[in-house]
Motif scaffolding. Structure first.
Motif, PDB file in Angstrom:
ATOM      1  N   THR A 383       0.823  -1.211   0.000  1.00  0.00           N
ATOM      2  CA  THR A 383       0.000   0.000   0.000  1.00  0.00           C
ATOM      3  C   THR A 383       0.857   1.261   0.000  1.00  0.00           C
ATOM      4  OG1 THR A 383      -1.715  -1.191   1.246  1.00  0.00           O
ATOM      5  CG2 THR A 383      -1.859   1.203   1.210  1.00  0.00           C
ATOM      6  N   ILE A 384       1.897   1.282   0.827  1.00  0.00           N
ATOM      7  CA  ILE A 384       2.749   2.475   0.931  1.00  0.00           C
ATOM      8  C   ILE A 384       3.541   2.696  -0.355  1.00  0.00           C
ATOM      9  CG2 ILE A 384       4.702   3.498   2.165  1.00  0.00           C
ATOM     10  CD1 ILE A 384       3.664   2.040   4.695  1.00  0.00           C
ATOM     11  N   VAL A 385       4.051   1.607  -0.935  1.00  0.00           N
ATOM     12  CA  VAL A 385       4.815   1.730  -2.182  1.00  0.00           C
ATOM     13  C   VAL A 385       3.930   2.293  -3.296  1.00  0.00           C
ATOM     14  CG1 VAL A 385       5.938   0.398  -4.013  1.00  0.00           C
ATOM     15  CG2 VAL A 385       6.530  -0.022  -1.626  1.00  0.00           C
ATOM     16  N   LYS A 386       2.660   1.872  -3.333  1.00  0.00           N
ATOM     17  CA  LYS A 386       1.733   2.387  -4.342  1.00  0.00           C
ATOM     18  C   LYS A 386       1.416   3.858  -4.100  1.00  0.00           C
ATOM     19  CE  LYS A 386       0.627  -1.212  -6.990  1.00  0.00           C
ATOM     20  NZ  LYS A 386       0.841  -1.204  -8.453  1.00  0.00           N
ATOM     21  N   GLN A 387       1.401   4.279  -2.832  1.00  0.00           N
ATOM     22  CA  GLN A 387       1.037   5.647  -2.481  1.00  0.00           C
ATOM     23  C   GLN A 387       2.165   6.636  -2.733  1.00  0.00           C
ATOM     24  OE1 GLN A 387      -0.327   4.659   1.665  1.00  0.00           O
ATOM     25  NE2 GLN A 387      -1.822   6.254   1.233  1.00  0.00           N
ATOM     26  N   GLU A 392      11.792   3.420  -0.310  1.00  0.00           N
ATOM     27  CA  GLU A 392      12.838   2.398  -0.308  1.00  0.00           C
ATOM     28  C   GLU A 392      12.525   1.395   0.793  1.00  0.00           C
ATOM     29  OE1 GLU A 392      15.194   1.940  -2.380  1.00  0.00           O
ATOM     30  OE2 GLU A 392      15.259   3.842  -3.474  1.00  0.00           O
ATOM     31  N   THR A 393      12.777   0.117   0.482  1.00  0.00           N
ATOM     32  CA  THR A 393      12.477  -0.946   1.439  1.00  0.00           C
ATOM     33  C   THR A 393      13.745  -1.691   1.820  1.00  0.00           C
ATOM     34  OG1 THR A 393      10.317  -1.226   0.389  1.00  0.00           O
ATOM     35  CG2 THR A 393      11.029  -2.956   1.890  1.00  0.00           C
ATOM     36  N   SER A 408      15.997  -3.673  -0.766  1.00  0.00           N
ATOM     37  CA  SER A 408      15.273  -4.638  -1.581  1.00  0.00           C
ATOM     38  C   SER A 408      14.909  -4.043  -2.939  1.00  0.00           C
ATOM     39  CB  SER A 408      14.007  -5.075  -0.850  1.00  0.00           C
ATOM     40  OG  SER A 408      13.222  -5.906  -1.672  1.00  0.00           O
ATOM     41  N   SER A 409      14.544  -4.923  -3.866  1.00  0.00           N
ATOM     42  CA  SER A 409      14.128  -4.483  -5.203  1.00  0.00           C
ATOM     43  C   SER A 409      12.621  -4.250  -5.296  1.00  0.00           C
ATOM     44  CB  SER A 409      14.550  -5.534  -6.244  1.00  0.00           C
ATOM     45  OG  SER A 409      13.941  -6.789  -5.941  1.00  0.00           O
ATOM     46  N   ILE A 410      11.916  -4.209  -4.163  1.00  0.00           N
ATOM     47  CA  ILE A 410      10.467  -3.972  -4.170  1.00  0.00           C
ATOM     48  C   ILE A 410      10.179  -2.596  -4.769  1.00  0.00           C
ATOM     49  CG2 ILE A 410       8.431  -3.614  -2.707  1.00  0.00           C
ATOM     50  CD1 ILE A 410       9.703  -5.638  -0.737  1.00  0.00           C
ATOM     51  N   PHE A 447      14.739  10.978   4.043  1.00  0.00           N
ATOM     52  CA  PHE A 447      13.397  10.430   4.201  1.00  0.00           C
ATOM     53  C   PHE A 447      12.615  11.201   5.253  1.00  0.00           C
ATOM     54  CE2 PHE A 447      16.071   7.066   2.539  1.00  0.00           C
ATOM     55  CZ  PHE A 447      15.316   6.624   1.458  1.00  0.00           C
ATOM     56  N   ASP A 448      11.325  11.390   4.955  1.00  0.00           N
ATOM     57  CA  ASP A 448      10.441  12.070   5.897  1.00  0.00           C
ATOM     58  C   ASP A 448       9.878  11.090   6.923  1.00  0.00           C
ATOM     59  OD1 ASP A 448      10.476  14.607   4.378  1.00  0.00           O
ATOM     60  OD2 ASP A 448       9.389  13.437   2.885  1.00  0.00           O
ATOM     61  N   VAL A 449       9.718   9.832   6.506  1.00  0.00           N
ATOM     62  CA  VAL A 449       9.090   8.820   7.361  1.00  0.00           C
ATOM     63  C   VAL A 449       9.928   7.550   7.324  1.00  0.00           C
ATOM     64  CG1 VAL A 449       7.002   7.484   7.818  1.00  0.00           C
ATOM     65  CG2 VAL A 449       6.813   9.755   6.770  1.00  0.00           C
ATOM     66  N   ILE A 450      10.240   7.008   8.495  1.00  0.00           N
ATOM     67  CA  ILE A 450      10.944   5.733   8.592  1.00  0.00           C
ATOM     68  C   ILE A 450      10.084   4.797   9.433  1.00  0.00           C
ATOM     69  CG2 ILE A 450      13.026   4.554   9.380  1.00  0.00           C
ATOM     70  CD1 ILE A 450      14.536   7.183   8.962  1.00  0.00           C
ATOM     71  N   ILE A 451       9.683   3.676   8.843  1.00  0.00           N
ATOM     72  CA  ILE A 451       8.791   2.735   9.534  1.00  0.00           C
ATOM     73  C   ILE A 451       9.497   1.386   9.663  1.00  0.00           C
ATOM     74  CG2 ILE A 451       6.521   1.650   9.574  1.00  0.00           C
ATOM     75  CD1 ILE A 451       5.474   3.787   7.737  1.00  0.00           C
ATOM     76  N   PHE A 452       9.503   0.853  10.878  1.00  0.00           N
ATOM     77  CA  PHE A 452      10.063  -0.466  11.162  1.00  0.00           C
ATOM     78  C   PHE A 452       8.906  -1.456  11.351  1.00  0.00           C
ATOM     79  CE2 PHE A 452      12.820   2.770  12.893  1.00  0.00           C
ATOM     80  CZ  PHE A 452      14.095   2.386  12.505  1.00  0.00           C
ATOM     81  N   PHE A 453       8.957  -2.571  10.652  1.00  0.00           N
ATOM     82  CA  PHE A 453       8.007  -3.659  10.871  1.00  0.00           C
ATOM     83  C   PHE A 453       8.801  -4.855  11.399  1.00  0.00           C
ATOM     84  CE2 PHE A 453       6.079  -1.163   7.425  1.00  0.00           C
ATOM     85  CZ  PHE A 453       4.822  -0.925   7.952  1.00  0.00           C
TER      86      PHE A 453
END
Length: 543
Positions: A383-387, A392-393, A408-410, A447-453
């Motif tokens: 969802t985020i990549v589409k938005q 970068e992942t 990653s190449s995502i 980057f403005d946003v960094i998200i860890f999963f």
């Protein structure tokens, strides 16, 4: 104006917490005066009306994933505000409490707060008038009130009969009078067989209430189906004895909104609505209700559809004994609805860095969900990549160490399955992309946003999963970047000391449920709300 207190207010409304920690899978929370000292400071500083405007805007724009914090904050203003604040607040009761469930919750909070403050229930003149206005504000839309009071009958130990009697509600027209008589007379037949009215809405109200009374006592299947079709009765209006009948559900399917349909898809499949000679007609109804534009109008996030899809494929509910044999065509419709709603998500100009764990713990199921942590993460990344225009992942194992994290190449061309395949191939040493430390030296992206999963915050060894990576965030992010750390498999009651120290630029999410994307988006936007209102409050002229 104290902007920091308004920030804390907006954060509380969205998270239900005075800290930057959101705990998922919590249905009901208890709140007290200690949870909202910022509201008390703002009221004491003469800004109670501005607080109410903020609460109203957050509520109406659906920025809060749970209504409880909103209703509690609103009740706190009503109880602790001066006469002017109370008067202003009661005028927006219908905006905050849009359904009776919220009204009952508001009454519960008001009573608790009044007992703490004044040691009485709070049923004063202004409160009675405020509650009366809630019912009378439907004077020009009485059929809607009739529907609401019959569908949402009681909650939080309150019901309409008790509230109407304690508030001494005086109707402003005959339509409201008929509904109030229906409420206080315990649905007696003579309430709706009074003199006929020339008023169209009044006739519609009485016809609907007659149908509700008749449905409650009905034992004829053909009759109940006719009542549902003619008056668009909801499932809550139908006696339990008919809720295992296929034909009754077929009529309900035609009238129910998409959100209710998604919740009841398993039940309808169990009753074989989609597996006989008439099935094609009802599959077509499902397809029409699952159109992406309609789902968007109802505020359905792609993750909610994915949760429903996975649950449906499982063929059983998380609770209870309900089981069904999944229908292939329904699965196809849900899959398409997920892809379509992802494509319709609003684009953002934020630059994202997503750090995704591929450790074994990500294969665990989320609490109260058919999805694994890895599957839910793939959907969030998709969802985020589409938005985003710049996303970068990173993939990492166990600890998020910059030396052992790989870019990653995502990309935007990936779908849910291809993203899952890339995560799986990485964990089996199949995909090894550029190491992050080397990549970050060659690229100047900020980057403005960094998200860890990640599966958990503590990892297998001592220390926290994200600690080795935190210092790198300051190098690759802008000075004001925000961080979101999502511990996918953590439990809602995990102690606060298990998370890193909180600050206004870091959000910790404990667990994961369908409301999580909404919370993350609210945090990323700084919990901002109506910009015109913000400008007026801060004395900035809007152009």
């Amino acid at each position: 104006m104290d902007n920091s207190d308004f920030y804390l207010l907006r954060r509380f409304l969205c998270l239900g917490s005075k800290e930057s920690v959101f705990r998922t899978n919590i249905q009901h929370s208890k709140f007290s005066r200690n949870d909202v000292p910022f509201i008390e400071r703002l009221i004491e500083g003469g800004q109670g009306i501005e607080v109410l405007d903020c609460i109203k805007d957050v509520s109406e724009s659906n920025r809060a994933c749970r209504q409880g914090p909103t209703v509690f904050s609103y009740a706190f203003c009503i109880v602790h505000g001066d006469r002017e604040v109370k008067k202003y607040g009661y005028n927006m009761l219908n905006n905050i409490c849009r359904i009776p469930t919220h009204l009952f919750e508001f009454q519960k909070f008001c009573e608790e707060l009044n007992m703490q403050k004044n040691n009485h229930s709070g049923w004063g003149r202004s409160h009675r008038m405020g509650i009366s206005k809630w019912y009378n504000n439907f004077a020009n839309n009485a059929p809607k009130l009739a529907y609401l009071v019959t569908k949402y009958k009681k909650r939080s130990k309150w019901n309409h009969r008790d509230i109407v009697r304690l508030a001494h509600v005086k109707p402003t027209n005959e339509r409201i009078r008929t509904i109030l008589k229906f409420i206080v007379n315990k649905e007696m037949d003579d309430v709706v067989t009074l003199h006929e009215s020339l008023d169209k809405d009044h006739r519609e109200v009485k016809t609907f209430l007659r149908a509700v009374i008749e449905a409650k006592e009905c034992d004829d299947k053909e009759k109940i189906m006719e009542l549902i079709a003619d008056q668009e009765l909801a499932r809550e209006h139908v006696p339990n004895s008919f809720l295992s009948d296929k034909e009754v559900w077929r009529v309900l399917l035609r009238t129910m909104p998409p959100t209710a349909m998604i919740r009841n898809m398993g039940k309808m499949t169990q009753l074989k609505l989609f597996d006989d000679a008439k099935a094609s007609n009802f599959i077509q109804i499902v397809k029409e209700k699952m159109q992406s534009e309609l789902l968007q109008d109802f505020g359905v996030h792609p993750l909610r559809i994915l949760f429903a899809l996975k649950q449906y494929k499982e063929g059983k509910g998380d609770q209870g004994k309900l089981e069904w044999l999944p229908n292939y065509e329904i699965i196809t419709i849900l899959e398409k609805a997920f892809d379509d709603t992802v494509a319709l998500q609003p684009r953002t100009d934020k630059r994202y860095l997503l750090a995704v764990s591929v450790s074994g713990g990500m294969k665990k199921k989320l609490i109260g969900s058919p999805l694994t942590a890895s599957e839910a993460t793939c959907a969030m990344v998709h969802t985020i990549v589409k938005q985003g225009n710049c996303v970068e992942t990173l993939l990492f194992e166990n600890k998020c160490n910059p030396e052992q994290s790989f870019v990653s190449s995502i990309n935007r061309d990936d779908n849910l399955n291809s993203i899952k395949a890339k995560l799986d191939s990485f964990s089996s040493l199949g995909e090894r992309q550029t190491p992050f430390t080397r990549w970050s030296r060659r690229h100047s992206n900020s980057f403005d946003v960094i998200i860890f999963f990640t599966d958990t915050l503590t990892g297998e060894g001592e220390g926290r999963v994200t600690e080795p990576f935190i210092h790198c965030c300051h190098k690759v992010g802008t000075p004001n970047h925000v961080r979101v750390i999502v511990a996918m498999t953590s439990k809602p009651n995990d102690p606060v000391h298990a998370v890193e120290p909180c600050d206004d630029q870091t959000l910790h999410v404990i667990g994961f449920d369908p409301s999580t994307p909404q919370v993350i988006n609210a945090f990323i936007s700084g919990y901002k709300y109506n910009q015109a209102l913000m400008a007026a409050m801060e004395g900035i002229e809007e152009y």
